[in-house]
Design a protein around this motif. Structure first.
Motif, PDB file in Angstrom:
ATOM      1  N   ILE A   1      30.121  35.808  61.893  1.00  0.00           N
ATOM      2  CA  ILE A   1      28.903  35.112  62.325  1.00  0.00           C
ATOM      3  C   ILE A   1      28.261  35.880  63.479  1.00  0.00           C
ATOM      4  O   ILE A   1      27.053  36.145  63.473  1.00  0.00           O
ATOM      5  CB  ILE A   1      29.232  33.660  62.721  1.00  0.00           C
ATOM      6  N   ARG A   2      29.076  36.243  64.469  1.00  0.00           N
ATOM      7  CA  ARG A   2      28.561  37.009  65.618  1.00  0.00           C
ATOM      8  C   ARG A   2      28.073  38.389  65.183  1.00  0.00           C
ATOM      9  O   ARG A   2      27.062  38.873  65.679  1.00  0.00           O
ATOM     10  CB  ARG A   2      29.635  37.136  66.696  1.00  0.00           C
ATOM     11  N   GLU A   3      28.801  39.014  64.252  1.00  0.00           N
ATOM     12  CA  GLU A   3      28.370  40.326  63.745  1.00  0.00           C
ATOM     13  C   GLU A   3      27.012  40.235  63.069  1.00  0.00           C
ATOM     14  O   GLU A   3      26.254  41.197  63.050  1.00  0.00           O
ATOM     15  CB  GLU A   3      29.401  40.891  62.762  1.00  0.00           C
ATOM     16  N   GLY A   4      26.698  39.070  62.505  1.00  0.00           N
ATOM     17  CA  GLY A   4      25.404  38.851  61.867  1.00  0.00           C
ATOM     18  C   GLY A   4      24.303  38.496  62.858  1.00  0.00           C
ATOM     19  O   GLY A   4      23.173  38.233  62.461  1.00  0.00           O
ATOM     20  N   GLY A   5      24.648  38.450  64.148  1.00  0.00           N
ATOM     21  CA  GLY A   5      23.653  38.185  65.177  1.00  0.00           C
ATOM     22  C   GLY A   5      23.347  36.717  65.392  1.00  0.00           C
ATOM     23  O   GLY A   5      22.324  36.382  65.987  1.00  0.00           O
ATOM     24  N   LEU A   6      24.233  35.844  64.917  1.00  0.00           N
ATOM     25  CA  LEU A   6      24.006  34.404  65.042  1.00  0.00           C
ATOM     26  C   LEU A   6      25.053  33.760  65.941  1.00  0.00           C
ATOM     27  O   LEU A   6      26.172  34.260  66.068  1.00  0.00           O
ATOM     28  CB  LEU A   6      24.071  33.735  63.667  1.00  0.00           C
ATOM     29  N   THR A   7      24.679  32.624  66.521  1.00  0.00           N
ATOM     30  CA  THR A   7      25.654  31.787  67.211  1.00  0.00           C
ATOM     31  C   THR A   7      26.255  30.838  66.169  1.00  0.00           C
ATOM     32  O   THR A   7      25.690  30.663  65.071  1.00  0.00           O
ATOM     33  CB  THR A   7      24.995  30.957  68.325  1.00  0.00           C
ATOM     34  N   LEU A   8      27.351  30.195  66.510  1.00  0.00           N
ATOM     35  CA  LEU A   8      27.965  29.251  65.585  1.00  0.00           C
ATOM     36  C   LEU A   8      27.022  28.099  65.230  1.00  0.00           C
ATOM     37  O   LEU A   8      26.886  27.763  64.045  1.00  0.00           O
ATOM     38  CB  LEU A   8      29.295  28.741  66.149  1.00  0.00           C
ATOM     39  N   PRO A   9      26.333  27.478  66.198  1.00  0.00           N
ATOM     40  CA  PRO A   9      25.385  26.420  65.822  1.00  0.00           C
ATOM     41  C   PRO A   9      24.248  26.915  64.925  1.00  0.00           C
ATOM     42  O   PRO A   9      23.830  26.211  64.000  1.00  0.00           O
ATOM     43  CB  PRO A   9      24.853  25.913  67.168  1.00  0.00           C
ATOM     44  N   GLN A  10      23.745  28.114  65.180  1.00  0.00           N
ATOM     45  CA  GLN A  10      22.690  28.666  64.319  1.00  0.00           C
ATOM     46  C   GLN A  10      23.207  28.851  62.899  1.00  0.00           C
ATOM     47  O   GLN A  10      22.533  28.494  61.929  1.00  0.00           O
ATOM     48  CB  GLN A  10      22.194  30.003  64.871  1.00  0.00           C
ATOM     49  N   PHE A  11      24.398  29.417  62.788  1.00  0.00           N
ATOM     50  CA  PHE A  11      24.998  29.616  61.470  1.00  0.00           C
ATOM     51  C   PHE A  11      25.186  28.280  60.764  1.00  0.00           C
ATOM     52  O   PHE A  11      24.916  28.168  59.556  1.00  0.00           O
ATOM     53  CB  PHE A  11      26.337  30.348  61.594  1.00  0.00           C
ATOM     54  N   ALA A  12      25.642  27.267  61.492  1.00  0.00           N
ATOM     55  CA  ALA A  12      25.876  25.947  60.888  1.00  0.00           C
ATOM     56  C   ALA A  12      24.590  25.385  60.287  1.00  0.00           C
ATOM     57  O   ALA A  12      24.598  24.847  59.175  1.00  0.00           O
ATOM     58  CB  ALA A  12      26.462  24.986  61.920  1.00  0.00           C
ATOM     59  N   VAL A  13      23.475  25.531  61.009  1.00  0.00           N
ATOM     60  CA  VAL A  13      22.185  25.044  60.495  1.00  0.00           C
ATOM     61  C   VAL A  13      21.770  25.834  59.260  1.00  0.00           C
ATOM     62  O   VAL A  13      21.404  25.249  58.231  1.00  0.00           O
ATOM     63  CB  VAL A  13      21.089  25.122  61.588  1.00  0.00           C
ATOM     64  N   LEU A  14      21.831  27.154  59.347  1.00  0.00           N
ATOM     65  CA  LEU A  14      21.437  27.979  58.204  1.00  0.00           C
ATOM     66  C   LEU A  14      22.333  27.708  56.997  1.00  0.00           C
ATOM     67  O   LEU A  14      21.852  27.635  55.861  1.00  0.00           O
ATOM     68  CB  LEU A  14      21.475  29.461  58.577  1.00  0.00           C
ATOM     69  N   GLU A  15      23.615  27.530  57.248  1.00  0.00           N
ATOM     70  CA  GLU A  15      24.569  27.304  56.149  1.00  0.00           C
ATOM     71  C   GLU A  15      24.282  25.989  55.431  1.00  0.00           C
ATOM     72  O   GLU A  15      24.267  25.940  54.205  1.00  0.00           O
ATOM     73  CB  GLU A  15      26.004  27.324  56.691  1.00  0.00           C
ATOM     74  N   ILE A  16      24.041  24.912  56.174  1.00  0.00           N
ATOM     75  CA  ILE A  16      23.798  23.625  55.520  1.00  0.00           C
ATOM     76  C   ILE A  16      22.478  23.648  54.743  1.00  0.00           C
ATOM     77  O   ILE A  16      22.388  23.112  53.641  1.00  0.00           O
ATOM     78  CB  ILE A  16      23.876  22.432  56.508  1.00  0.00           C
ATOM     79  N   LEU A  17      21.468  24.320  55.292  1.00  0.00           N
ATOM     80  CA  LEU A  17      20.196  24.433  54.571  1.00  0.00           C
ATOM     81  C   LEU A  17      20.346  25.316  53.340  1.00  0.00           C
ATOM     82  O   LEU A  17      19.746  25.044  52.288  1.00  0.00           O
ATOM     83  CB  LEU A  17      19.104  24.997  55.489  1.00  0.00           C
TER      84      LEU A  17
END
Length: 149
Positions: free
Chosen positions: A36-52
């Motif tokens: 997730i960090r390697e992709g330039g995202l924070t965990l909360p950002q990833f969580a939002v993108l993942e659910i969408l």
């Protein structure tokens, strides 16, 4: 020399179990967030993108519930994702007071890049367990968390 304080055999085991569970959670979470960090995202950002990415357009309240987040933090996360062009907002046709959050093309592309690597990473974390151990662990964690099976 310090002596070990005891709170009784059952309580000592409960405390030991909690410590082991907490250490395990932190270790797994640290390894999980690598991609997730390697992709330039924070965990909360990833969580939002993942659910969408997996559920489609959602209201903020549904994102909060689905990601186990708090309302105040979620607004900031979504605002930042919108500034980066990863999500968009539009009025909910069923309730004009609410907004739906959706992935943009850029958001979809990021998830198509990160999510397969995330899945591989999760697989490597859990490869130490046999299939039946994973099923048992899930059952035990749900039982401990009071979640219906």
């Amino acid at each position: 020399m310090k002596t070990k304080k005891s709170y009784g055999e059952k309580n000592d085991l409960n405390l030991k179990t909690l410590i082991a569970l907490t250490k395990c959670f932190h270790s797994v979470r640290k390894r999980e967030t690598t991609t997730i960090r390697e992709g330039g995202l924070t965990l909360p950002q990833f969580a939002v993108l993942e659910i969408l990415y997996h559920k489609g357009d959602l209201r903020i309240c549904d994102i909060i519930e689905g990601t186990l987040s708090t309302g105040g933090n979620m607004t900031v996360v979504i605002d930042n994702l919108a500034k980066d062009g990863l999500v968009g907002r539009y009025p909910d046709p069923e309730d004009r007071r609410a907004s739906l959050i959706s992935l943009t093309e850029k958001g979809v592309k990021i998830m198509e890049d990160i999510f397969p690597r995330h899945v591989e990473n999760i697989s490597s974390i859990f490869q130490i367990l046999e299939e039946d151990e994973k099923k048992t662990l899930v059952k035990l964690l749900k039982k401990l968390g009071g979640v219906e099976l």
